[in-house]
Motif scaffolding. Structure first.
Motif, PDB file in Angstrom:
ATOM      1  N   ASP A 111       0.884  -1.219   0.038  1.00  0.00           N
ATOM      2  CA  ASP A 111       0.011  -0.102  -0.097  1.00  0.00           C
ATOM      3  C   ASP A 111       0.931   1.266   0.131  1.00  0.00           C
ATOM      4  O   ASP A 111       1.160   1.944   0.922  1.00  0.00           O
ATOM      5  N   PHE A 112       1.204   1.674  -1.231  1.00  0.00           N
ATOM      6  CA  PHE A 112       2.241   2.713  -1.216  1.00  0.00           C
ATOM      7  C   PHE A 112       1.483   4.032  -1.043  1.00  0.00           C
ATOM      8  O   PHE A 112       2.007   5.019  -0.509  1.00  0.00           O
ATOM      9  N   PRO A 113       0.112   4.293  -1.293  1.00  0.00           N
ATOM     10  CA  PRO A 113      -0.647   5.508  -0.999  1.00  0.00           C
ATOM     11  C   PRO A 113      -0.338   5.775   0.484  1.00  0.00           C
ATOM     12  O   PRO A 113      -0.219   6.957   1.100  1.00  0.00           O
ATOM     13  N   ALA A 114      -0.589   4.418   1.336  1.00  0.00           N
ATOM     14  CA  ALA A 114      -0.669   4.864   2.822  1.00  0.00           C
ATOM     15  C   ALA A 114       0.832   5.294   3.213  1.00  0.00           C
ATOM     16  O   ALA A 114       0.906   6.174   4.145  1.00  0.00           O
ATOM     17  N   VAL A 115       2.022   4.600   2.848  1.00  0.00           N
ATOM     18  CA  VAL A 115       3.264   5.102   3.113  1.00  0.00           C
ATOM     19  C   VAL A 115       3.397   6.560   2.647  1.00  0.00           C
ATOM     20  O   VAL A 115       4.032   7.381   3.486  1.00  0.00           O
ATOM     21  N   ALA A 116       3.078   7.080   1.496  1.00  0.00           N
ATOM     22  CA  ALA A 116       2.967   8.457   1.128  1.00  0.00           C
ATOM     23  C   ALA A 116       2.488   9.317   2.259  1.00  0.00           C
ATOM     24  O   ALA A 116       3.091  10.371   2.523  1.00  0.00           O
ATOM     25  N   PRO A 125      16.123  22.459  18.368  1.00  0.00           N
ATOM     26  CA  PRO A 125      16.214  23.900  19.025  1.00  0.00           C
ATOM     27  C   PRO A 125      15.407  25.021  18.075  1.00  0.00           C
ATOM     28  O   PRO A 125      14.829  25.868  18.866  1.00  0.00           O
ATOM     29  N   SER A 126      15.183  24.863  17.020  1.00  0.00           N
ATOM     30  CA  SER A 126      14.398  26.044  16.112  1.00  0.00           C
ATOM     31  C   SER A 126      13.016  25.557  16.038  1.00  0.00           C
ATOM     32  O   SER A 126      12.184  26.469  15.958  1.00  0.00           O
ATOM     33  N   THR A 127      12.816  24.362  15.745  1.00  0.00           N
ATOM     34  CA  THR A 127      11.333  23.944  15.634  1.00  0.00           C
ATOM     35  C   THR A 127      10.703  23.704  16.937  1.00  0.00           C
ATOM     36  O   THR A 127       9.354  23.787  16.893  1.00  0.00           O
ATOM     37  N   GLY A 128      11.500  23.219  17.891  1.00  0.00           N
ATOM     38  CA  GLY A 128      10.743  22.816  19.359  1.00  0.00           C
ATOM     39  C   GLY A 128       9.984  21.821  19.101  1.00  0.00           C
ATOM     40  O   GLY A 128       9.155  21.374  19.981  1.00  0.00           O
ATOM     41  N   THR A 129      10.194  20.620  18.152  1.00  0.00           N
ATOM     42  CA  THR A 129       9.666  19.559  18.109  1.00  0.00           C
ATOM     43  C   THR A 129      10.605  18.331  18.492  1.00  0.00           C
ATOM     44  O   THR A 129      11.864  18.383  18.300  1.00  0.00           O
ATOM     45  N   PRO A 130      10.178  16.969  18.681  1.00  0.00           N
ATOM     46  CA  PRO A 130      10.828  15.804  19.014  1.00  0.00           C
ATOM     47  C   PRO A 130      11.211  15.384  17.778  1.00  0.00           C
ATOM     48  O   PRO A 130      10.693  14.234  17.494  1.00  0.00           O
ATOM     49  N   LEU A 131      12.113  15.954  16.908  1.00  0.00           N
ATOM     50  CA  LEU A 131      12.449  15.437  15.628  1.00  0.00           C
ATOM     51  C   LEU A 131      12.807  13.966  15.429  1.00  0.00           C
ATOM     52  O   LEU A 131      12.210  13.453  14.532  1.00  0.00           O
ATOM     53  N   ASN A 132      13.962  13.588  16.249  1.00  0.00           N
ATOM     54  CA  ASN A 132      14.241  12.148  16.172  1.00  0.00           C
ATOM     55  C   ASN A 132      13.201  11.142  16.205  1.00  0.00           C
ATOM     56  O   ASN A 132      13.021  10.293  15.556  1.00  0.00           O
ATOM     57  N   ALA A 133      12.365  11.343  17.400  1.00  0.00           N
ATOM     58  CA  ALA A 133      11.197  10.486  17.806  1.00  0.00           C
ATOM     59  C   ALA A 133      10.407  10.546  16.515  1.00  0.00           C
ATOM     60  O   ALA A 133       9.746   9.358  16.308  1.00  0.00           O
ATOM     61  N   THR A 134      10.000  11.574  16.081  1.00  0.00           N
ATOM     62  CA  THR A 134       8.894  11.866  14.916  1.00  0.00           C
ATOM     63  C   THR A 134       9.460  10.991  13.636  1.00  0.00           C
ATOM     64  O   THR A 134       8.743  10.283  13.098  1.00  0.00           O
ATOM     65  N   LEU A 135      10.783  11.245  13.469  1.00  0.00           N
ATOM     66  CA  LEU A 135      10.864  10.622  12.102  1.00  0.00           C
ATOM     67  C   LEU A 135      11.053   9.203  12.341  1.00  0.00           C
ATOM     68  O   LEU A 135      10.733   8.209  11.462  1.00  0.00           O
ATOM     69  N   PHE A 136      11.809   8.397  13.544  1.00  0.00           N
ATOM     70  CA  PHE A 136      11.874   7.092  13.927  1.00  0.00           C
ATOM     71  C   PHE A 136      10.381   6.352  13.628  1.00  0.00           C
ATOM     72  O   PHE A 136      10.378   5.532  13.254  1.00  0.00           O
ATOM     73  N   LEU A 137       9.546   6.933  14.577  1.00  0.00           N
ATOM     74  CA  LEU A 137       8.144   6.443  14.454  1.00  0.00           C
ATOM     75  C   LEU A 137       7.560   6.588  13.330  1.00  0.00           C
ATOM     76  O   LEU A 137       6.510   5.542  12.885  1.00  0.00           O
ATOM     77  N   GLY A 138       7.860   7.611  12.730  1.00  0.00           N
ATOM     78  CA  GLY A 138       6.936   7.605  11.192  1.00  0.00           C
ATOM     79  C   GLY A 138       7.506   6.537  10.357  1.00  0.00           C
ATOM     80  O   GLY A 138       6.825   5.989   9.498  1.00  0.00           O
ATOM     81  N   LEU A 139       8.757   6.171  10.232  1.00  0.00           N
ATOM     82  CA  LEU A 139       9.309   5.367   9.564  1.00  0.00           C
ATOM     83  C   LEU A 139       8.885   3.794   9.935  1.00  0.00           C
ATOM     84  O   LEU A 139       8.418   2.882   8.909  1.00  0.00           O
ATOM     85  N   CYS A 140       8.642   3.573  11.105  1.00  0.00           N
ATOM     86  CA  CYS A 140       8.334   2.376  11.681  1.00  0.00           C
ATOM     87  C   CYS A 140       6.606   2.355  11.389  1.00  0.00           C
ATOM     88  O   CYS A 140       6.224   0.997  10.763  1.00  0.00           O
ATOM     89  N   THR A 141       6.001   3.204  11.176  1.00  0.00           N
ATOM     90  CA  THR A 141       4.573   3.268  11.041  1.00  0.00           C
ATOM     91  C   THR A 141       4.227   3.060   9.324  1.00  0.00           C
ATOM     92  O   THR A 141       3.623   2.159   8.939  1.00  0.00           O
ATOM     93  N   ALA A 142       5.214   3.542   8.614  1.00  0.00           N
ATOM     94  CA  ALA A 142       5.097   3.487   7.086  1.00  0.00           C
ATOM     95  C   ALA A 142       5.339   2.071   6.780  1.00  0.00           C
ATOM     96  O   ALA A 142       4.840   1.521   6.000  1.00  0.00           O
TER      97      ALA A 142
END
Length: 441
Positions: A175-180, A367-384
């Motif tokens: 399901d590539f649309p879901a990944v996108a 420091p610039s976005t104020g978001t947990p960048l690493n955790a967001t990217l890691f879990l995003g890849l796991c979910t995809a």
């Protein structure tokens, strides 16, 4: 070598001490939070929280569960099942509200369990809720593909998936649309929490308007109260059917706990958190009850379709085009709920990283976005990755157990603190008065 054996002999004691170690709310708010480096930016207000809570819950659940439950479990009384489930969700949300006001950190249930029962129970609860988030987000992303097919008039829900014959059944439709979709939302969440909240606000308002269209059009074309008592009365499966139905439709309320994970990014959390959590659960309960009621008004319960229930119901009354509208509205709701859930899961992992129960680089806040960048990217890849190949039914079977376990632990943690740590209670917090009335009754 002697030092090695001496350290090895101390391992059981150190492990026991670490498992039972608890942290005070003050340590969570100050000492532990500093491990993320930069602070998260406090930009959210109470209306952002209500929007995020509603957006997180108004996903695909009502479209998936209402038809099968009305037909085989509760009958026309499915709207009562939604009332019971909503009341249960409200009681559970009061537990989260109390904790989130007194411990306003991003860890949600993980932090509440950690300061009450120690790091082992906290980690157990955190691991369960992360599993729930990743699996449910993968399921929701795959549902997006199916509803988009409905929106553009494609009859086969698997039309946009690629079948691979070499893989086992249930894992062989890519399901590539879901990944996108997952990757696009991940990039959005990495940029800014406030901008993500505004995007969710726009989608949530549009989704509520869509719900209003379904409710008004359904009541207009329905048979009124007569449809609720034919052919076998309001409760053809008895009270047991209503209760069993409530247990099934509770899945539709998953998402309100996400609001509590945003505590570090809220202005005036003692006011905004109770309003955001309780307000969103109340709004969603009313909408779900009306949506389930209108379905049974339009179609006799024993004739409701188990799949695409609302689209089939509108075709039955001569509004075939409304089926496409239902698909488009459900797709929009899926995107909103997925955005909120991915927002919450990254905060959970960030705080677990602060506790050093997972690699500490996952706890870093950009420091610039104020978001947990690493955790967001890691879990995003796991979910995809899971959304790419895992069948929707397989994922759905794994979700409810972890959710029930975490909610049960949080409720017990609150009761434990009420009995043993009375200094946690703050009479100035509005939600506590409500919780005390419920507790005493």
């Amino acid at each position: 070598m002697p030092k090695y054996f001496r350290s090895l002999s101390q391992t059981p004691h150190r492990l026991k001490s670490r498992m039972l170690a608890t942290w005070t709310p003050d340590q969570e708010l100050n000492q532990v939070r500093l491990r993320s480096g930069a602070d998260m930016k406090r930009k959210l207000r109470w209306f952002d929280l209500v929007s995020l809570g509603v957006g997180g819950m108004l996903g695909v659940g009502v479209f998936v569960t209402t038809g099968p439950v009305a037909r085989d479990v509760s009958g026309p009384a499915v709207f009562i099942s939604y009332m019971v489930a909503g009341f249960s969700a409200l009681l559970s949300s009061l537990c989260y509200t109390e904790f989130s006001v007194n411990v306003p950190v991003a860890g949600g249930a993980f932090s509440y369990l950690r300061v009450t029962f120690g790091e082992f129970i906290g980690y157990f609860g955190g691991a369960n809720i992360l599993l729930e988030y990743v699996l449910s987000n993968a399921a929701v992303a795959r549902s997006f593909t199916e509803y988009m097919c409905t929106a553009i008039g494609v009859s086969d829900p698997n039309a946009w998936r690629i079948k691979v014959n070499g893989l086992e059944k249930g894992y062989n439709e890519l399901d590539f649309p879901a990944v996108a979709l997952v990757l696009l939302l991940t990039l959005c969440l990495c940029r800014s929490t406030k901008e993500s909240s505004m995007l969710n606000l726009v989608m949530t308002v549009s989704h509520i308007i869509f719900f209003g269209f379904v409710i008004i059009a359904g009541f207009y074309h329905g048979d009124g109260p007569k449809a609720l008592v034919e052919p076998r009365g309001l409760t053809p499966y008895g009270v047991r059917g209503v209760v069993n139905g409530a247990a099934v439709v509770y899945f539709s309320y998953i998402g309100y706990d996400t609001v509590s994970t945003l505590a570090e990014e809220i202005q005036n959390p003692s006011f905004s958190l109770p309003v955001g959590i309780i307000g969103s659960v109340s709004v969603v309960t009313v909408l779900y009850c009306l949506m389930s009621l209108v379905l049974c008004v339009m179609v006799p319960y024993n004739e409701i379709s188990k799949s695409a229930s609302y689209a089939v119901a509108f075709r039955r009354v001569g509004w075939g085009w409304a089926g496409n509208v239902v698909g488009a509205g459900a797709s929009l709701g899926i995107v909103a709920s997925l955005l909120v859930a991915m927002l919450g899961q990254a905060r959970y992992l960030c705080v677990i990283g602060r506790a050093r129960l997972v690699p500490s680089w996952l706890a870093k806040v950009h420091p610039s976005t104020g978001t947990p960048l690493n955790a967001t990217l890691f879990l995003g890849l796991c979910t995809a990755s899971i959304a790419l190949f895992t069948d929707l039914e397989i994922v759905m079977e794994l979700i409810s157990l972890g959710t029930l376990c975490v909610f049960y632990l949080v409720a017990n943690a609150l009761l434990y603190r009420k009995y043993t740590l009375t200094e946690v209670c703050d009479l100035d917090v509005p939600c506590n008065a409500v919780l005390r009335i419920v507790w005493r009754s």
